[in-house]
Design a protein around this motif. Structure first.
Motif, PDB file in Angstrom:
ATOM      1  N   TRP A  98       0.819  -1.209   0.000  1.00 39.32           N
ATOM      2  CA  TRP A  98       0.000   0.000   0.000  1.00 39.32           C
ATOM      3  C   TRP A  98       0.863   1.274   0.000  1.00 39.32           C
ATOM      4  CZ3 TRP A  98      -4.793   0.928  -1.263  1.00 39.32           C
ATOM      5  CH2 TRP A  98      -5.328   2.180  -0.966  1.00 39.32           C
ATOM      6  N   LEU A  99       1.765   1.392   0.969  1.00 36.15           N
ATOM      7  CA  LEU A  99       2.564   2.616   1.062  1.00 36.15           C
ATOM      8  C   LEU A  99       3.405   2.876  -0.191  1.00 36.15           C
ATOM      9  CD1 LEU A  99       3.661   2.703   4.815  1.00 36.15           C
ATOM     10  CD2 LEU A  99       1.853   4.019   3.673  1.00 36.15           C
ATOM     11  N   PRO A 100       4.063   1.864  -0.769  1.00 34.01           N
ATOM     12  CA  PRO A 100       4.787   2.120  -2.022  1.00 34.01           C
ATOM     13  C   PRO A 100       3.858   2.544  -3.166  1.00 34.01           C
ATOM     14  CG  PRO A 100       5.611   0.127  -1.007  1.00 34.01           C
ATOM     15  CD  PRO A 100       4.383   0.526  -0.230  1.00 34.01           C
ATOM     16  N   ALA A 101       2.658   1.966  -3.245  1.00 29.42           N
ATOM     17  CA  ALA A 101       1.711   2.348  -4.294  1.00 29.42           C
ATOM     18  C   ALA A 101       1.247   3.786  -4.106  1.00 29.42           C
ATOM     19  CB  ALA A 101       0.515   1.393  -4.299  1.00 29.42           C
ATOM     20  N   VAL A 102       0.984   4.176  -2.872  1.00 30.64           N
ATOM     21  CA  VAL A 102       0.571   5.555  -2.593  1.00 30.64           C
ATOM     22  C   VAL A 102       1.715   6.518  -2.913  1.00 30.64           C
ATOM     23  CG1 VAL A 102      -0.069   7.177  -0.756  1.00 30.64           C
ATOM     24  CG2 VAL A 102      -1.217   4.954  -0.915  1.00 30.64           C
ATOM     25  N   ALA A 103       2.931   6.165  -2.534  1.00 33.80           N
ATOM     26  CA  ALA A 103       4.083   7.027  -2.826  1.00 33.80           C
ATOM     27  C   ALA A 103       4.249   7.212  -4.330  1.00 33.80           C
ATOM     28  CB  ALA A 103       5.358   6.438  -2.215  1.00 33.80           C
ATOM     29  N   LEU A 104       4.088   6.152  -5.094  1.00 31.75           N
ATOM     30  CA  LEU A 104       4.176   6.239  -6.549  1.00 31.75           C
ATOM     31  C   LEU A 104       3.062   7.134  -7.105  1.00 31.75           C
ATOM     32  CD1 LEU A 104       5.602   5.301  -9.121  1.00 31.75           C
ATOM     33  CD2 LEU A 104       4.085   3.311  -9.127  1.00 31.75           C
ATOM     34  N   ALA A 105       1.847   6.961  -6.593  1.00 33.42           N
ATOM     35  CA  ALA A 105       0.715   7.788  -7.038  1.00 33.42           C
ATOM     36  C   ALA A 105       0.946   9.256  -6.680  1.00 33.42           C
ATOM     37  CB  ALA A 105      -0.587   7.280  -6.424  1.00 33.42           C
ATOM     38  N   GLN A 106       1.577   9.502  -5.536  1.00 36.55           N
ATOM     39  CA  GLN A 106       1.869  10.890  -5.143  1.00 36.55           C
ATOM     40  C   GLN A 106       2.906  11.515  -6.082  1.00 36.55           C
ATOM     41  OE1 GLN A 106       2.697  10.096  -0.980  1.00 36.55           O
ATOM     42  NE2 GLN A 106       0.717  10.943  -0.368  1.00 36.55           N
ATOM     43  N   LYS A 107       3.847  10.727  -6.550  1.00 32.11           N
ATOM     44  CA  LYS A 107       4.811  11.233  -7.534  1.00 32.11           C
ATOM     45  C   LYS A 107       4.108  11.590  -8.836  1.00 32.11           C
ATOM     46  CE  LYS A 107       8.947   8.838  -5.969  1.00 32.11           C
ATOM     47  NZ  LYS A 107       9.937   7.785  -6.266  1.00 32.11           N
ATOM     48  N   GLU A 108       3.000  10.895  -9.106  1.00 32.93           N
ATOM     49  CA  GLU A 108       2.223  11.148 -10.326  1.00 32.93           C
ATOM     50  C   GLU A 108       1.171  12.231 -10.119  1.00 32.93           C
ATOM     51  OE1 GLU A 108       2.740   9.737 -13.353  1.00 32.93           O
ATOM     52  OE2 GLU A 108       4.503   8.780 -12.489  1.00 32.93           O
ATOM     53  N   GLY A 109       1.102  12.820  -8.905  1.00 36.70           N
ATOM     54  CA  GLY A 109       0.199  13.935  -8.693  1.00 36.70           C
ATOM     55  C   GLY A 109      -0.883  13.743  -7.639  1.00 36.70           C
ATOM     56  N   LEU A 110      -0.984  12.578  -7.049  1.00 35.68           N
ATOM     57  CA  LEU A 110      -1.970  12.380  -5.984  1.00 35.68           C
ATOM     58  C   LEU A 110      -1.620  13.308  -4.821  1.00 35.68           C
ATOM     59  CD1 LEU A 110      -4.390  10.660  -4.867  1.00 35.68           C
ATOM     60  CD2 LEU A 110      -2.655   9.206  -3.813  1.00 35.68           C
ATOM     61  N   THR A 111      -2.594  14.059  -4.339  1.00 31.87           N
ATOM     62  CA  THR A 111      -2.326  15.021  -3.274  1.00 31.87           C
ATOM     63  C   THR A 111      -2.754  14.525  -1.901  1.00 31.87           C
ATOM     64  OG1 THR A 111      -4.448  16.089  -3.674  1.00 31.87           O
ATOM     65  CG2 THR A 111      -2.533  16.981  -4.842  1.00 31.87           C
ATOM     66  N   LYS A 112      -3.429  13.397  -1.853  1.00 31.60           N
ATOM     67  CA  LYS A 112      -3.897  12.867  -0.576  1.00 31.60           C
ATOM     68  C   LYS A 112      -3.082  11.646  -0.174  1.00 31.60           C
ATOM     69  CE  LYS A 112      -8.542  14.524  -1.321  1.00 31.60           C
ATOM     70  NZ  LYS A 112      -9.948  14.227  -1.321  1.00 31.60           N
ATOM     71  N   LYS A 113      -3.312  11.182   1.042  1.00 35.22           N
ATOM     72  CA  LYS A 113      -2.677   9.953   1.519  1.00 35.22           C
ATOM     73  C   LYS A 113      -3.797   8.986   1.935  1.00 35.22           C
ATOM     74  CE  LYS A 113       0.856   8.055   4.463  1.00 35.22           C
ATOM     75  NZ  LYS A 113       1.750   8.238   5.590  1.00 35.22           N
ATOM     76  N   PRO A 114      -4.368   8.265   0.949  1.00 31.64           N
ATOM     77  CA  PRO A 114      -5.512   7.399   1.247  1.00 31.64           C
ATOM     78  C   PRO A 114      -5.131   6.179   2.077  1.00 31.64           C
ATOM     79  CG  PRO A 114      -4.796   7.077  -1.004  1.00 31.64           C
ATOM     80  CD  PRO A 114      -3.981   8.208  -0.449  1.00 31.64           C
ATOM     81  N   ARG A 115      -6.146   5.667   2.775  1.00 30.62           N
ATOM     82  CA  ARG A 115      -6.013   4.420   3.532  1.00 30.62           C
ATOM     83  C   ARG A 115      -6.685   3.311   2.725  1.00 30.62           C
ATOM     84  NH1 ARG A 115     -10.019   5.454   7.744  1.00 30.62           N
ATOM     85  NH2 ARG A 115     -10.959   6.399   5.929  1.00 30.62           N
ATOM     86  N   PRO A 116      -6.358   2.051   2.961  1.00 27.05           N
ATOM     87  CA  PRO A 116      -7.053   0.970   2.249  1.00 27.05           C
ATOM     88  C   PRO A 116      -8.577   1.059   2.397  1.00 27.05           C
ATOM     89  CG  PRO A 116      -5.111   0.088   3.318  1.00 27.05           C
ATOM     90  CD  PRO A 116      -5.248   1.519   3.783  1.00 27.05           C
ATOM     91  N   HIS A 117      -9.071   1.469   3.557  1.00 21.27           N
ATOM     92  CA  HIS A 117     -10.519   1.553   3.768  1.00 21.27           C
ATOM     93  C   HIS A 117     -11.163   2.605   2.865  1.00 21.27           C
ATOM     94  CE1 HIS A 117     -14.071   0.425   6.060  1.00 21.27           C
ATOM     95  NE2 HIS A 117     -14.392   1.705   6.101  1.00 21.27           N
ATOM     96  N   ASP A 118     -10.375   3.559   2.393  1.00 28.19           N
ATOM     97  CA  ASP A 118     -10.911   4.570   1.479  1.00 28.19           C
ATOM     98  C   ASP A 118     -11.383   3.952   0.159  1.00 28.19           C
ATOM     99  OD1 ASP A 118     -10.548   6.687   3.278  1.00 28.19           O
ATOM    100  OD2 ASP A 118      -8.475   6.977   2.625  1.00 28.19           O
ATOM    101  N   LEU A 119     -10.854   2.789  -0.180  1.00 24.46           N
ATOM    102  CA  LEU A 119     -11.326   2.099  -1.386  1.00 24.46           C
ATOM    103  C   LEU A 119     -12.795   1.693  -1.229  1.00 24.46           C
ATOM    104  CD1 LEU A 119      -8.231  -0.141  -2.165  1.00 24.46           C
ATOM    105  CD2 LEU A 119      -8.860   2.047  -3.200  1.00 24.46           C
ATOM    106  N   ARG A 120     -13.207   1.351  -0.022  1.00 22.17           N
ATOM    107  CA  ARG A 120     -14.614   1.027   0.261  1.00 22.17           C
ATOM    108  C   ARG A 120     -15.483   2.266   0.020  1.00 22.17           C
ATOM    109  NH1 ARG A 120     -17.717  -2.750   3.356  1.00 22.17           N
ATOM    110  NH2 ARG A 120     -19.108  -1.818   4.890  1.00 22.17           N
ATOM    111  N   HIS A 121     -15.002   3.420   0.483  1.00 21.02           N
ATOM    112  CA  HIS A 121     -15.750   4.660   0.281  1.00 21.02           C
ATOM    113  C   HIS A 121     -15.821   5.028  -1.204  1.00 21.02           C
ATOM    114  CE1 HIS A 121     -15.894   4.971   4.540  1.00 21.02           C
ATOM    115  NE2 HIS A 121     -14.623   5.298   4.688  1.00 21.02           N
ATOM    116  N   THR A 122     -14.749   4.804  -1.930  1.00 18.61           N
ATOM    117  CA  THR A 122     -14.751   5.057  -3.371  1.00 18.61           C
ATOM    118  C   THR A 122     -15.791   4.175  -4.055  1.00 18.61           C
ATOM    119  OG1 THR A 122     -12.433   5.718  -3.371  1.00 18.61           O
ATOM    120  CG2 THR A 122     -13.356   4.969  -5.475  1.00 18.61           C
ATOM    121  N   HIS A 123     -15.834   2.910  -3.666  1.00 14.32           N
ATOM    122  CA  HIS A 123     -16.812   1.972  -4.226  1.00 14.32           C
ATOM    123  C   HIS A 123     -18.234   2.514  -4.047  1.00 14.32           C
ATOM    124  CE1 HIS A 123     -18.340  -1.968  -5.425  1.00 14.32           C
ATOM    125  NE2 HIS A 123     -19.196  -1.870  -4.417  1.00 14.32           N
TER     126      HIS A 123
END
Length: 183
Positions: A98-123
């Protein structure tokens, strides 16, 4: 997780025997979940609530993912496992994936630091955007009460004034309302 709305403890506890990919409806059954114990270890047990024991219909894209993850496995094997074929533990998954994927997404412009549970909210936000009724969302998420669903996600429901007015007009005039296309 984002495709099913399952909690971490539910999706990581899925076993091959919980998946049905034959017939018209391809589904998974939530039968068990990992539960954090007082000593910070995890124990496989019943899901969070009675209604958390549920059946979730799978989209074709999810069927493909699950088919890849269950190929050659026995009924009791976990669906999602580490490279060593062990069940994912939350801390291990969180730190190694999770943390490496978030770090990679942040390099690509993601401005937040999502938690795995946030995927449930996205759904849920996807379902609400598609005008899926809240009782159907409640059942899919395994909420014990519709109040939980409404309290948590009700603010996302778009105003349906036009649909309400059309339904009332149809009832009063006997005409069928024009249905809005949902994309």
């Amino acid at each position: 997780m984002v495709g099913t709305g399952l909690r971490w403890g539910e999706i990581s506890a899925l076993q091959v025997r919980d998946i049905t990919l034959r017939g018209q409806h391809k589904v998974l059954r939530v039968q068990r979940a990992w539960k954090r114990q007082e000593d910070n270890t995890f124990l496989l047990g019943k899901p969070k609530t009675k209604k958390s024991r549920r059946t979730v219909v799978l989209s074709p894209a999810l069927v493909e993912i699950i088919e890849r993850n269950i190929a050659g496995k026995k009924a009791e094997d976990f669906v999602f496992v580490t490279a060593w074929n062990n069940p994912w533990r939350h801390g291990n998954f969180y730190n190694r994936r999770w943390l490496p994927a978030v770090a990679l997404a942040q390099k690509e412009g993601l401005t937040k630091k999502p938690r795995p549970h946030d995927l449930r909210h996205t759904h849920v936000s996807w379902l609400i955007a598609a005008n899926v009724p809240l009782p159907a969302i409640q059942a899919r998420l395994g909420h014990e009460s519709i109040t939980t669903t409404v309290d948590r996600y009700g603010h996302l429901v778009q105003r349906l004034d036009d649909e309400v007015a059309a339904a009332v007009e149809a009832a009063m005039t006997g005409e069928r309302p024009a249905l809005r296309a949902v994309s």
